[in-house]
Design an enzyme around this catalytic site. Structure first.
Site, PDB file in Angstrom:
ATOM      1  N   HIS A 199      -3.894   3.445 -13.966  1.00  0.00           N
ATOM      2  CA  HIS A 199      -5.209   2.849 -15.978  1.00  0.00           C
ATOM      3  C   HIS A 199      -3.998   2.508 -16.910  1.00  0.00           C
ATOM      4  O   HIS A 199      -3.694   3.294 -17.111  1.00  0.00           O
ATOM      5  CB  HIS A 199      -5.860   4.145 -16.409  1.00  0.00           C
ATOM      6  CG  HIS A 199      -6.568   4.934 -14.767  1.00  0.00           C
ATOM      7  ND1 HIS A 199      -7.825   3.728 -14.003  1.00  0.00           N
ATOM      8  CD2 HIS A 199      -6.023   5.253 -13.555  1.00  0.00           C
ATOM      9  CE1 HIS A 199      -8.458   4.665 -12.925  1.00  0.00           C
ATOM     10  NE2 HIS A 199      -7.403   5.380 -12.809  1.00  0.00           N
ATOM     11  N   GLY A 248      -6.806  14.588  -9.212  1.00  0.00           N
ATOM     12  CA  GLY A 248      -8.031  13.662  -9.734  1.00  0.00           C
ATOM     13  C   GLY A 248      -7.565  12.309  -9.234  1.00  0.00           C
ATOM     14  O   GLY A 248      -8.970  11.827  -9.657  1.00  0.00           O
ATOM     15  N   ASN A 260      -3.304   9.224 -10.982  1.00  0.00           N
ATOM     16  CA  ASN A 260      -3.202  10.623 -10.621  1.00  0.00           C
ATOM     17  C   ASN A 260      -3.083  10.735  -9.423  1.00  0.00           C
ATOM     18  O   ASN A 260      -2.808   9.439  -8.677  1.00  0.00           O
ATOM     19  CB  ASN A 260      -5.393  10.616 -10.278  1.00  0.00           C
ATOM     20  CG  ASN A 260      -5.692  10.769 -11.912  1.00  0.00           C
ATOM     21  OD1 ASN A 260      -5.098  10.585 -12.528  1.00  0.00           O
ATOM     22  ND2 ASN A 260      -7.226   9.670 -11.789  1.00  0.00           N
ATOM     23  N   HIS A 298       1.141  -0.725  -0.030  1.00  0.00           N
ATOM     24  CA  HIS A 298      -0.141  -0.137   0.440  1.00  0.00           C
ATOM     25  C   HIS A 298       1.050   1.000   0.265  1.00  0.00           C
ATOM     26  O   HIS A 298       1.715   1.010   0.801  1.00  0.00           O
ATOM     27  CB  HIS A 298      -0.711  -0.239   0.739  1.00  0.00           C
ATOM     28  CG  HIS A 298      -1.984   1.400   0.883  1.00  0.00           C
ATOM     29  ND1 HIS A 298      -2.934   1.250   1.024  1.00  0.00           N
ATOM     30  CD2 HIS A 298      -1.760   2.491   1.612  1.00  0.00           C
ATOM     31  CE1 HIS A 298      -3.576   2.527   0.986  1.00  0.00           C
ATOM     32  NE2 HIS A 298      -2.822   3.273   1.302  1.00  0.00           N
ATOM     33  N   HIS A 328      -4.944   4.438  -2.504  1.00  0.00           N
ATOM     34  CA  HIS A 328      -4.222   3.696  -3.225  1.00  0.00           C
ATOM     35  C   HIS A 328      -3.557   3.463  -4.578  1.00  0.00           C
ATOM     36  O   HIS A 328      -4.094   3.563  -5.586  1.00  0.00           O
ATOM     37  CB  HIS A 328      -4.516   2.189  -2.978  1.00  0.00           C
ATOM     38  CG  HIS A 328      -3.300   1.387  -3.102  1.00  0.00           C
ATOM     39  ND1 HIS A 328      -3.043   1.042  -1.953  1.00  0.00           N
ATOM     40  CD2 HIS A 328      -3.322   0.023  -4.296  1.00  0.00           C
ATOM     41  CE1 HIS A 328      -2.657  -0.661  -1.986  1.00  0.00           C
ATOM     42  NE2 HIS A 328      -2.636  -1.286  -3.094  1.00  0.00           N
ATOM     43  N   HIS A 388      -2.203   2.982  -8.343  1.00  0.00           N
ATOM     44  CA  HIS A 388      -2.689   2.257  -9.080  1.00  0.00           C
ATOM     45  C   HIS A 388      -2.036   2.944 -10.338  1.00  0.00           C
ATOM     46  O   HIS A 388      -2.761   4.339 -10.702  1.00  0.00           O
ATOM     47  CB  HIS A 388      -3.670   2.010  -8.601  1.00  0.00           C
ATOM     48  CG  HIS A 388      -5.292   2.950  -8.999  1.00  0.00           C
ATOM     49  ND1 HIS A 388      -5.265   3.640  -8.144  1.00  0.00           N
ATOM     50  CD2 HIS A 388      -6.427   3.212 -10.056  1.00  0.00           C
ATOM     51  CE1 HIS A 388      -6.436   4.120  -8.287  1.00  0.00           C
ATOM     52  NE2 HIS A 388      -7.014   5.277  -9.096  1.00  0.00           N
TER      53      HIS A 388
END
Length: 79
Positions: free
Chosen positions: A64, A55, A49, A8, A60, A62
């Site tokens: 896209h 945004g 982001n 995390h 956590h 990540h």
């Protein structure tokens, strides 16, 4: 496609220098996915982001991965 590390971190800002190799590993994984899914040659976009002004809604880290069609360029903020 979302790529999410098991460890995390709230955002990129929270990845300390000693753990920065996780970011390189994530990009290696994205390259593998792009080749396996068949969109490596045509192209894709990676988005991460950071913070509320960036945004980020999920706290956590990540990434896209957007692919499968021609993606538009972002317009400049005119505000």
């Amino acid at each position: 496609i979302l790529v999410i590390p098991k460890k995390h971190y709230d955002s990129m800002i929270d990845v300390n220098e000693e753990d920065m190799d996780i970011i390189a590993h994530i990009h290696k994984v994205i390259n593998i996915i792009a080749k396996e899914k068949g969109f490596a040659d045509k192209g894709f976009r990676i988005i991460n982001n950071c913070g509320s002004d960036g945004g980020q809604e999920v706290k956590h880290i990540h990434f896209h991965v957007l692919a499968g069609k021609k993606l538009p360029m972002y317009e400049k903020d005119t505000k």
